[in-house]
Design a protein around this motif. Structure first.
Motif, PDB file in Angstrom:
ATOM      1  N   HIS A  86      57.578  50.851  51.332  1.00 31.90           N
ATOM      2  CA  HIS A  86      58.301  52.105  51.123  1.00 31.90           C
ATOM      3  C   HIS A  86      59.234  51.834  49.939  1.00 31.90           C
ATOM      4  O   HIS A  86      60.242  51.134  50.088  1.00 31.90           O
ATOM      5  N   GLU A  89      63.055  51.655  49.692  1.00 28.81           N
ATOM      6  CA  GLU A  89      63.708  50.613  50.505  1.00 28.81           C
ATOM      7  C   GLU A  89      63.437  49.295  49.791  1.00 28.81           C
ATOM      8  O   GLU A  89      62.538  48.559  50.135  1.00 28.81           O
ATOM      9  N   ARG A 149      59.101  56.961  48.914  1.00 28.35           N
ATOM     10  CA  ARG A 149      58.483  56.383  50.113  1.00 28.35           C
ATOM     11  C   ARG A 149      56.974  56.187  49.994  1.00 28.35           C
ATOM     12  O   ARG A 149      56.422  55.168  50.376  1.00 28.35           O
ATOM     13  N   HIS A 188      61.848  46.251  54.911  1.00 26.74           N
ATOM     14  CA  HIS A 188      62.203  47.682  54.908  1.00 26.74           C
ATOM     15  C   HIS A 188      63.712  47.875  54.996  1.00 26.74           C
ATOM     16  O   HIS A 188      64.472  46.937  55.182  1.00 26.74           O
ATOM     17  N   THR A 189      64.083  49.173  54.948  1.00 26.32           N
ATOM     18  CA  THR A 189      65.433  49.628  55.262  1.00 26.32           C
ATOM     19  C   THR A 189      65.275  50.693  56.340  1.00 26.32           C
ATOM     20  O   THR A 189      64.326  51.482  56.277  1.00 26.32           O
ATOM     21  N   GLU A 276      64.124  45.297  59.061  1.00 21.12           N
ATOM     22  CA  GLU A 276      64.734  46.583  58.713  1.00 21.12           C
ATOM     23  C   GLU A 276      66.234  46.370  58.554  1.00 21.12           C
ATOM     24  O   GLU A 276      66.960  46.255  59.538  1.00 21.12           O
TER      25      GLU A 276
HETATM   26 ZN   LIG Z   1      60.293  51.621  55.663  1.00 27.66          ZN
END
Ligand SMILES: [Zn+2]
Length: 567
Positions: A86, A89, A149, A188-189, A276
């Motif tokens: 994504h 992120e 994204r 990710h975030t 994350e």
């Molecule tokens: Zn993500």
């Protein structure tokens, strides 16, 4: 004239725009295009830069191969670390380059490069990364501008691992085939609520090959402990409220199916780690946190990578034993919960005159302990019976199914002559189409397996269950699995009825059938107790059509059959 040292320093600047800007900005993709070969030039014995694909917008997809002796890169266990699936992120990318310099300088996870090969993908969703701007992540603090994204084709790569529609996914699966990574770390975030914990590192051991459960549980515990020691507030579960915007509902853990990166790794008997960082922490903090997660993981790898590999190979070898047994493919938490003290913020639920509903307002200045339930007691939610020998796919579907199997590296062979084969076929009893998702019309279906004989034309496929990727094959070929080809809508044409019996003809046929079969008459009477059935003239007539010799024997039969013996 430039001195050699100065030349090296200018040509081989291995820092990132993020560092140079004090972590307020992140670089464009041309930085990856520059840094990948620059690292290889600076460390020719230890780093190789490779292009593993091209995006739909024509950009190179790049990975760095890093190990202490490149001649042995393929022999050593491979650890795949990817950022920017994504692309908004994006701290994964900046943490990867920072960590790489430390690894090469011996400042991070000493020894890991002697025992493992790192495969680093700084940006997986490259085209998405170049859809660059300040407004792509409304629930995130920094960097100033970032990517988007999804891909340029608007596909979410983290839903595409099994159906593999995106060219980017196909390139990534090529990387999986040539490098067979033992562990995947996907960076990710978060989105979602506001709270104190700065990172979730999840690697649930549920519903994996049993050989791997213990090593994954031990790795998870070790990483959590190391991150706490480094001053972080890590979580071992992804913090989604059971009820949206309602902290009091607590958290329900969710196991991800193999359309997601970590679920995909698990389906291949590999360790999938989802990282994350919390989106409301400033960019600088998120890069540091991601860096520390990588350090914690790679320190464990330096010590345990041999044990991980042994466990993964044991899981691969278990494919033979799966034939005829029940295999848990997915789990879900039941209603059992345990109370936890979660470090949230004070919040207030206001009535909103804008939405007419409620509105949750967090106060980040006032940390508050939430005494909330955690639902993490997992029970099997999808158990399937593995076929004794394997699956057969009729020749008509062989090109489609064979292409998907090949992308994943699942082994199969083609039949040479026409043959009648005893199979178990899945007959769909209830079916509904969902709204389009990721460009496909998905199908929700229910039905049952039935023993019958199928005539197979030459060129039909046999997919043996005795192979390392047996679990992944179950996910693709068993129509009850949410990521099966059937549920992703690849067989929708098979579900369409194409020949009809006129109603007035069916009326007469139904009367004849009732007259000669009292059991059928009793069954029909029983169905008439269902008001919905009684109210539907069409369903009442179809009750007879389905049981009539002119009913199309192929309609609503999923064309992936289980067999006890290779045809
Ligand atoms: Zn993500």
């Amino acid at each position: 004239m430039l001195t050699l040292a100065l030349l090296a320093a200018t040509a081989l600047d291995l820092t990132t725009e993020a560092e140079r800007s004090g972590w307020s900005r992140t670089g464009r993709y041309d930085e990856v295009v520059r840094l990948c070969p620059a690292f290889a030039t600076a460390y020719p014995d230890r780093v190789r830069c490779l292009v593993y694909g091209t995006t739909p917008e024509g950009r190179p997809m790049m990975a760095l191969v890093v190990t202490s002796d490149l001649a042995h890169a393929h022999d050593r266990p491979v650890l795949l670390i990817q950022g920017g699936i994504h692309a908004g992120e994006i701290e994964g990318k900046d943490a990867i380059f920072w960590s790489l310099r430390e690894l090469l300088a011996g400042k991070m996870a000493p020894g890991v490069l002697d025992r493992a090969t790192l495969l680093l993908v700084p940006v997986y969703n490259v085209d998405g990364h170049e859809r660059f701007g300040p407004n792509n992540r409304p629930n995130q603090r920094g960097p100033a501008e970032m990517g988007f994204r999804t891909t340029a084709q608007n596909l979410n790569l983290n839903r595409d691992y099994v159906k593999a529609e995106a060219p980017e996914t196909q390139a990534m699966l090529g990387l999986w085939s040539s490098w067979a990574p033992l562990l995947l770390v996907d960076l990710h975030t978060t989105d979602g609520a506001m709270f104190e914990p700065d990172v979730a590192v999840t690697m649930e051991p549920w519903s994996m090959a049993p050989a791997l459960e213990a090593v994954v549980a031990a790795l998870s515990d070790a990483v959590q402990a190391r991150l706490k020691a480094l001053g972080h507030m890590p979580l071992a579960f992804y913090p989604t409220f059971k009820v949206e915007d309602d902290p009091t509902s607590g958290f329900a853990v969710k196991q991800l199916s193999p359309r997601f990166s970590d679920g995909y790794a698990r389906a291949r008997n590999r360790i999938g780690v989802l990282v994350e960082t919390h989106s409301w922490k400033p960019y600088r903090v998120r890069v540091q946190t991601t860096h520390d997660v990588l350090a914690a993981l790679l320190e464990r790898a330096a010590a345990d990578v041999g044990a991980w590999r042994a466990a993964a190979e044991a899981a691969d070898g278990a494919g033979a034993g799966l034939g005829g047994s029940d295999v848990v493919l997915l789990t879900e938490p039941d209603a059992t919960s345990r109370p936890i003290d979660f470090r949230g913020y004070a919040y207030e639920v206001r009535r909103s005159e804008i939405s007419g509903a409620s509105w949750i307002v967090y106060d980040e200045k006032r940390p508050q302990i939430w005494h909330v339930p955690l639902l993490d007691h997992e029970l099997p939610s999808l158990t399937v019976r593995a076929p004794r020998a394997g699956w057969v796919v009729p020749a008509a579907q062989a090109a489609l199914v064979g292409a998907k199997l090949s992308l994943h590296g699942i082994r199969f062979s083609a039949t040479r002559s026409a043959v009648d084969v005893p199979v178990e076929a899945f007959h769909v009893a209830e079916l509904s189409y969902e709204k389009p998702f990721e460009g496909r019309t998905r199908v929700a279906l229910k039905g049952a397996w039935r023993a019958e004989t199928q005539h197979l034309a030459p060129g039909s496929l046999f997919v043996p269950v005795d192979q390392p990727l047996a679990r992944l094959a179950l996910h693709l070929l068993d129509p009850t699995a949410p990521d099966s080809l059937a549920q992703w809508g690849y067989f929708n044409a098979v579900f369409e009825q194409k020949e009809y019996m006129e109603a007035y003809v069916l009326e007469a046929e139904a009367r004849k059938m009732l007259a000669r079969d009292p059991k059928l008459a009793a069954e029909f009477d029983a169905r008439l107790k269902d008001p919905a059935f009684t109210a539907s003239a069409r369903e009442r007539l179809r009750f007879f059509y389905r049981r009539h010799p002119t009913w199309d024997a192929r309609v609503e039969v999923v064309p992936t059959f289980r067999v006890d013996r290779m045809p």
